[in-house]
Design a protein around this motif. Structure first.
Motif, PDB file in Angstrom:
ATOM      1  N   GLY A  55      37.636  16.448   2.667  1.00  0.00           N
ATOM      2  CA  GLY A  55      38.632  15.458   2.260  1.00  0.00           C
ATOM      3  C   GLY A  55      38.022  14.398   1.353  1.00  0.00           C
ATOM      4  O   GLY A  55      38.633  13.991   0.357  1.00  0.00           O
ATOM      5  N   LEU A  56      36.807  13.960   1.670  1.00  0.00           N
ATOM      6  CA  LEU A  56      36.170  12.930   0.844  1.00  0.00           C
ATOM      7  C   LEU A  56      35.862  13.455  -0.556  1.00  0.00           C
ATOM      8  O   LEU A  56      35.983  12.722  -1.543  1.00  0.00           O
ATOM      9  CB  LEU A  56      34.893  12.423   1.528  1.00  0.00           C
ATOM     10  CG  LEU A  56      35.133  11.560   2.770  1.00  0.00           C
ATOM     11  CD1 LEU A  56      33.844  11.400   3.581  1.00  0.00           C
ATOM     12  CD2 LEU A  56      35.682  10.182   2.374  1.00  0.00           C
ATOM     13  N   THR A  57      35.479  14.733  -0.646  1.00  0.00           N
ATOM     14  CA  THR A  57      35.227  15.298  -1.979  1.00  0.00           C
ATOM     15  C   THR A  57      36.530  15.365  -2.769  1.00  0.00           C
ATOM     16  O   THR A  57      36.557  15.064  -3.974  1.00  0.00           O
ATOM     17  CB  THR A  57      34.597  16.697  -1.864  1.00  0.00           C
ATOM     18  OG1 THR A  57      33.429  16.599  -1.064  1.00  0.00           O
ATOM     19  CG2 THR A  57      34.226  17.251  -3.236  1.00  0.00           C
ATOM     20  N   ALA A  58      37.624  15.750  -2.091  1.00  0.00           N
ATOM     21  CA  ALA A  58      38.930  15.775  -2.782  1.00  0.00           C
ATOM     22  C   ALA A  58      39.268  14.372  -3.291  1.00  0.00           C
ATOM     23  O   ALA A  58      39.746  14.201  -4.422  1.00  0.00           O
ATOM     24  CB  ALA A  58      40.014  16.273  -1.823  1.00  0.00           C
ATOM     25  N   ILE A  59      38.996  13.367  -2.477  1.00  0.00           N
ATOM     26  CA  ILE A  59      39.302  11.974  -2.862  1.00  0.00           C
ATOM     27  C   ILE A  59      38.496  11.568  -4.101  1.00  0.00           C
ATOM     28  O   ILE A  59      39.025  10.969  -5.044  1.00  0.00           O
ATOM     29  CB  ILE A  59      39.040  11.027  -1.669  1.00  0.00           C
ATOM     30  CG1 ILE A  59      40.125  11.256  -0.610  1.00  0.00           C
ATOM     31  CG2 ILE A  59      38.971   9.568  -2.108  1.00  0.00           C
ATOM     32  CD1 ILE A  59      39.853  10.594   0.731  1.00  0.00           C
ATOM     33  N   HIS A  60      37.209  11.919  -4.121  1.00  0.00           N
ATOM     34  CA  HIS A  60      36.392  11.607  -5.311  1.00  0.00           C
ATOM     35  C   HIS A  60      36.941  12.308  -6.550  1.00  0.00           C
ATOM     36  O   HIS A  60      37.006  11.723  -7.634  1.00  0.00           O
ATOM     37  CB  HIS A  60      34.933  12.002  -5.074  1.00  0.00           C
ATOM     38  CG  HIS A  60      34.162  10.931  -4.373  1.00  0.00           C
ATOM     39  ND1 HIS A  60      33.465   9.953  -5.041  1.00  0.00           N
ATOM     40  CD2 HIS A  60      34.014  10.653  -3.061  1.00  0.00           C
ATOM     41  CE1 HIS A  60      32.910   9.123  -4.171  1.00  0.00           C
ATOM     42  NE2 HIS A  60      33.224   9.532  -2.955  1.00  0.00           N
ATOM     43  N   ARG A  72      37.719  20.132  -4.046  1.00  0.00           N
ATOM     44  CA  ARG A  72      37.891  19.995  -5.507  1.00  0.00           C
ATOM     45  C   ARG A  72      39.066  20.838  -5.996  1.00  0.00           C
ATOM     46  O   ARG A  72      39.865  20.408  -6.833  1.00  0.00           O
ATOM     47  CB  ARG A  72      36.627  20.454  -6.238  1.00  0.00           C
ATOM     48  CG  ARG A  72      35.476  19.516  -6.066  1.00  0.00           C
ATOM     49  CD  ARG A  72      34.260  19.917  -6.890  1.00  0.00           C
ATOM     50  NE  ARG A  72      33.083  19.288  -6.321  1.00  0.00           N
ATOM     51  CZ  ARG A  72      32.809  17.990  -6.417  1.00  0.00           C
ATOM     52  NH1 ARG A  72      33.603  17.207  -7.095  1.00  0.00           N
ATOM     53  NH2 ARG A  72      31.731  17.484  -5.836  1.00  0.00           N
ATOM     54  N   ALA A  73      39.145  22.064  -5.486  1.00  0.00           N
ATOM     55  CA  ALA A  73      40.227  22.960  -5.919  1.00  0.00           C
ATOM     56  C   ALA A  73      41.587  22.380  -5.518  1.00  0.00           C
ATOM     57  O   ALA A  73      42.536  22.380  -6.317  1.00  0.00           O
ATOM     58  CB  ALA A  73      40.031  24.340  -5.289  1.00  0.00           C
ATOM     59  N   ALA A  74      41.684  21.863  -4.287  1.00  0.00           N
ATOM     60  CA  ALA A  74      42.969  21.318  -3.822  1.00  0.00           C
ATOM     61  C   ALA A  74      43.352  20.082  -4.625  1.00  0.00           C
ATOM     62  O   ALA A  74      44.535  19.877  -4.936  1.00  0.00           O
ATOM     63  CB  ALA A  74      42.876  20.985  -2.332  1.00  0.00           C
ATOM     64  N   ALA A  75      42.352  19.260  -4.968  1.00  0.00           N
ATOM     65  CA  ALA A  75      42.645  18.065  -5.769  1.00  0.00           C
ATOM     66  C   ALA A  75      43.246  18.474  -7.113  1.00  0.00           C
ATOM     67  O   ALA A  75      44.222  17.879  -7.587  1.00  0.00           O
ATOM     68  CB  ALA A  75      41.372  17.240  -5.974  1.00  0.00           C
ATOM     69  N   ALA A 119      32.178   7.931   1.529  1.00  0.00           N
ATOM     70  CA  ALA A 119      33.349   7.088   1.829  1.00  0.00           C
ATOM     71  C   ALA A 119      33.191   5.708   1.190  1.00  0.00           C
ATOM     72  O   ALA A 119      34.126   5.183   0.574  1.00  0.00           O
ATOM     73  CB  ALA A 119      33.525   6.963   3.338  1.00  0.00           C
ATOM     74  N   ARG A 120      31.987   5.140   1.312  1.00  0.00           N
ATOM     75  CA  ARG A 120      31.770   3.806   0.704  1.00  0.00           C
ATOM     76  C   ARG A 120      31.966   3.880  -0.809  1.00  0.00           C
ATOM     77  O   ARG A 120      32.585   3.009  -1.419  1.00  0.00           O
ATOM     78  CB  ARG A 120      30.348   3.304   1.008  1.00  0.00           C
ATOM     79  CG  ARG A 120      30.142   2.910   2.473  1.00  0.00           C
ATOM     80  CD  ARG A 120      28.784   2.235   2.674  1.00  0.00           C
ATOM     81  NE  ARG A 120      28.472   2.088   4.089  1.00  0.00           N
ATOM     82  CZ  ARG A 120      27.614   2.863   4.762  1.00  0.00           C
ATOM     83  NH1 ARG A 120      26.947   3.820   4.147  1.00  0.00           N
ATOM     84  NH2 ARG A 120      27.402   2.669   6.053  1.00  0.00           N
ATOM     85  N   GLN A 121      31.422   4.939  -1.414  1.00  0.00           N
ATOM     86  CA  GLN A 121      31.572   5.096  -2.864  1.00  0.00           C
ATOM     87  C   GLN A 121      33.040   5.265  -3.254  1.00  0.00           C
ATOM     88  O   GLN A 121      33.490   4.756  -4.277  1.00  0.00           O
ATOM     89  CB  GLN A 121      30.777   6.312  -3.346  1.00  0.00           C
ATOM     90  CG  GLN A 121      29.267   6.151  -3.243  1.00  0.00           C
ATOM     91  CD  GLN A 121      28.544   7.419  -3.715  1.00  0.00           C
ATOM     92  OE1 GLN A 121      28.935   8.069  -4.665  1.00  0.00           O
ATOM     93  NE2 GLN A 121      27.472   7.779  -3.026  1.00  0.00           N
ATOM     94  N   ALA A 122      33.791   5.997  -2.434  1.00  0.00           N
ATOM     95  CA  ALA A 122      35.216   6.218  -2.740  1.00  0.00           C
ATOM     96  C   ALA A 122      35.977   4.897  -2.701  1.00  0.00           C
ATOM     97  O   ALA A 122      36.835   4.628  -3.550  1.00  0.00           O
ATOM     98  CB  ALA A 122      35.813   7.216  -1.750  1.00  0.00           C
ATOM     99  N   ILE A 123      35.653   4.062  -1.706  1.00  0.00           N
ATOM    100  CA  ILE A 123      36.328   2.760  -1.598  1.00  0.00           C
ATOM    101  C   ILE A 123      35.992   1.907  -2.828  1.00  0.00           C
ATOM    102  O   ILE A 123      36.861   1.269  -3.422  1.00  0.00           O
ATOM    103  CB  ILE A 123      35.924   2.062  -0.277  1.00  0.00           C
ATOM    104  CG1 ILE A 123      36.522   2.834   0.906  1.00  0.00           C
ATOM    105  CG2 ILE A 123      36.383   0.606  -0.262  1.00  0.00           C
ATOM    106  CD1 ILE A 123      35.960   2.443   2.263  1.00  0.00           C
ATOM    107  N   GLU A 124      34.706   1.940  -3.217  1.00  0.00           N
ATOM    108  CA  GLU A 124      34.314   1.187  -4.430  1.00  0.00           C
ATOM    109  C   GLU A 124      35.078   1.667  -5.661  1.00  0.00           C
ATOM    110  O   GLU A 124      35.381   0.897  -6.566  1.00  0.00           O
ATOM    111  CB  GLU A 124      32.810   1.343  -4.698  1.00  0.00           C
ATOM    112  CG  GLU A 124      31.962   0.380  -3.898  1.00  0.00           C
ATOM    113  CD  GLU A 124      30.487   0.763  -3.914  1.00  0.00           C
ATOM    114  OE1 GLU A 124      30.057   1.448  -4.872  1.00  0.00           O
ATOM    115  OE2 GLU A 124      29.785   0.402  -2.946  1.00  0.00           O
ATOM    116  N   LYS A 125      35.407   2.966  -5.666  1.00  0.00           N
ATOM    117  CA  LYS A 125      36.148   3.509  -6.821  1.00  0.00           C
ATOM    118  C   LYS A 125      37.649   3.310  -6.699  1.00  0.00           C
ATOM    119  O   LYS A 125      38.420   3.849  -7.488  1.00  0.00           O
ATOM    120  CB  LYS A 125      35.866   5.010  -6.949  1.00  0.00           C
ATOM    121  CG  LYS A 125      34.477   5.346  -7.447  1.00  0.00           C
ATOM    122  CD  LYS A 125      34.349   6.857  -7.576  1.00  0.00           C
ATOM    123  CE  LYS A 125      32.945   7.274  -7.938  1.00  0.00           C
ATOM    124  NZ  LYS A 125      32.756   8.729  -7.756  1.00  0.00           N
TER     125      LYS A 125
END
Ligand SMILES: Cc1cc2nc3c(=O)[nH]c(=O)nc-3n(C[C@H](O)[C@H](O)[C@H](O)COP(=O)(O)OP(=O)(O)OC[C@H]3O[C@@H](n4cnc5c(N)ncnc54)[C@H](O)[C@@H]3O)c2cc1C
Length: 376
Positions: free
Chosen positions: A39-44, A356-359, A176-182
């Motif tokens: 899920g976190l990779t999809a978010i990125h 990545r594919a789902a994103a 997760a921290r990086q995703a929040i920063e983004k």
């Protein structure tokens, strides 16, 4: 070293500040359910496309298998390469294998402090497995994939030079921290209870969205009952020790077709898992607490093969999703709802690829991964 609290993985460093739960109705473009590695990779990936994304987890970031696994980032799919070729054909098996090699590089770049390129060993426990290693070696060599024959201190088998070992919990927390920063909005303690392509109810509040990615691997059959015939939830168990000099493992190894796996952390501590098939009926369960039966087998393996003395400090378990065959689930199960999971116990890299594919699928973006997962 004192024993950790029950069912705590050896990866825990107690440095996480809890994220808030969903506390009001929200709106976004894409809602991601499940904040493990997939899920976190999809978010990125979504934030990379500028998509407004919300991520929710029933517990905490990487509180499931993503933060409680063996910490091996092994290239390839769950079945060994030659078996994957037999099942899904050479082109797709090769394409997906190469994609996992690329994912190793991305993993290294995204969280360099938590990942070590060590290589890994597949060790044959008997003559039949030795022959299977040769078949795998020949198939991989023919297709130019990185593999070497191994004959050394730990037996005979194969060495995979690009494979990596890592702290899966620390890595996911960093993601997760990086995703929040983004700019992603992430919420913990917010169980999704209703899902359709236009909204997710999480923590009792509606999140209106354009599409949804459900990345819960070992809970897919519960959350999306239409997948219950395809994805089956199993428990995998591990134990961890205090640092020891009884043995020196320069790289992770796995044996008996990958049922057992072990790595030694930079501190000298050992983390090992396996033996699910020895009590298979009991291990098809959504319960994620360690059992005496499997823990005794792990302890026997530790004492006989790795360390007669090291004190056991951690015992833990988590849920994963299994599918028949080679390919995990990566598909639109309801209009606008993409489900990913069923990595059959090896989701660290393949789960990221599925994310990545789902994103891409959820936003209509182009990626060659979709054809690899779907054979289109
Ligand atoms: C002991 C063990 C050892 C393993 N070793 C390895 C290994 O060495 N290498 C490897 O590649 N793989 C390994 N695996 C498998 C790997 O851990 C998983 O395939 C991978 O972590 C799956 O990640 P994920 O993000 O898809 O799902 P998960 O990590 O399972 O994350 C799903 C998240 O969804 C959340 N969730 C569930 N239901 C809901 C809901 N209703 N609403 C909101 N959130 C919800 C959970 O709380 C969880 O945080 C191992 C697994 C285990 C258990």
């Amino acid at each position: 070293m004192a024993s950790a609290a029950p069912n705590t993985p050896v990866w825990e460093t107690l440095d996480w500040t809890a994220l808030p739960p969903v506390s009001e109705p929200l709106t976004c473009d894409v809602c991601v359910v499940g904040l493990g590695g997939s899920g976190l990779t999809a978010i990125h990936e979504l934030r990379g496309q500028g998509v407004d994304v919300i991520g929710v987890d029933a517990g905490m970031v990487a509180g499931g298998a993503a933060g409680r696994n063996g910490g091996l980032a092994l290239a390839g799919l769950a079945p060994f390469y030659h078996r994957a070729v037999e099942d899904i054909g050479r082109e797709r098996a090769l394409g997906l294998y190469r994609a996992t090699l690329d994912e190793q590089q991305r993993m290294l770049e995204a969280t360099p402090g938590h990942v070590r390129v060590t290589g890994s060993l597949r060790i044959a426990v008997d003559a039949a497995e030795g022959e299977d290693c040769v078949k795998q070696f020949e198939a991989m060599q023919e297709d130019g994939l990185p593999v070497e024959l191994y004959d050394g201190d730990f037996g005979r088998g194969l060495m995979f030079p690009t494979d990596m070992s890592f702290n899966p919990l620390a890595r996911c927390r960093s993601l997760a921290r990086q995703a929040i920063e983004k700019g992603a909005r992430l919420f913990e303690s917010s169980r999704a209870t209703e899902i359709n392509g236009e909204s997710v109810v999480a923590g009792g509040h509606a999140i209106q969205c354009g599409s949804v990615i459900v990345a819960v691997d070992g809970r897919l059959d519960q959350l999306l009952p239409e997948l219950s015939g395809r994805v089956r939830t199993a428990r995998l168990q591990m134990l961890g020790t205090e640092p020891t000099t009884d043995i020196q493992l320069d790289r992770p190894m796995y044996l008996r077709d990958g049922y057992e796996y072990v790595q030694q952390l930079p501190s000298g501590a050992l983390a090992l898992g396996g033996f699910r098939d020895m009590h298979e009926a009991d291990e098809w369960t959504h319960d994620a607490t360690p059992t005496d039966e499997i823990q005794e087998l792990l302890e026997g393996f530790l004492r006989a093969a790795l360390s007669p003395n090291a004190k056991i400090t951690h015992r833990w378990a988590a849920s994963v999703g299994y599918v028949e065959g080679t390919l995990p689930v990566m598909e639109e199960v309801r209009p606008g709802v993409w489900a990913i999971g069923g990595y059959s116990g090896t989701g660290n890299l393949v789960g990221a690829l599925a994310g990545r594919a789902a994103a891409a699928a959820a936003t209509g973006a182009e990626t060659t991964l979709l054809a690899l997962f779907h054979g289109a």
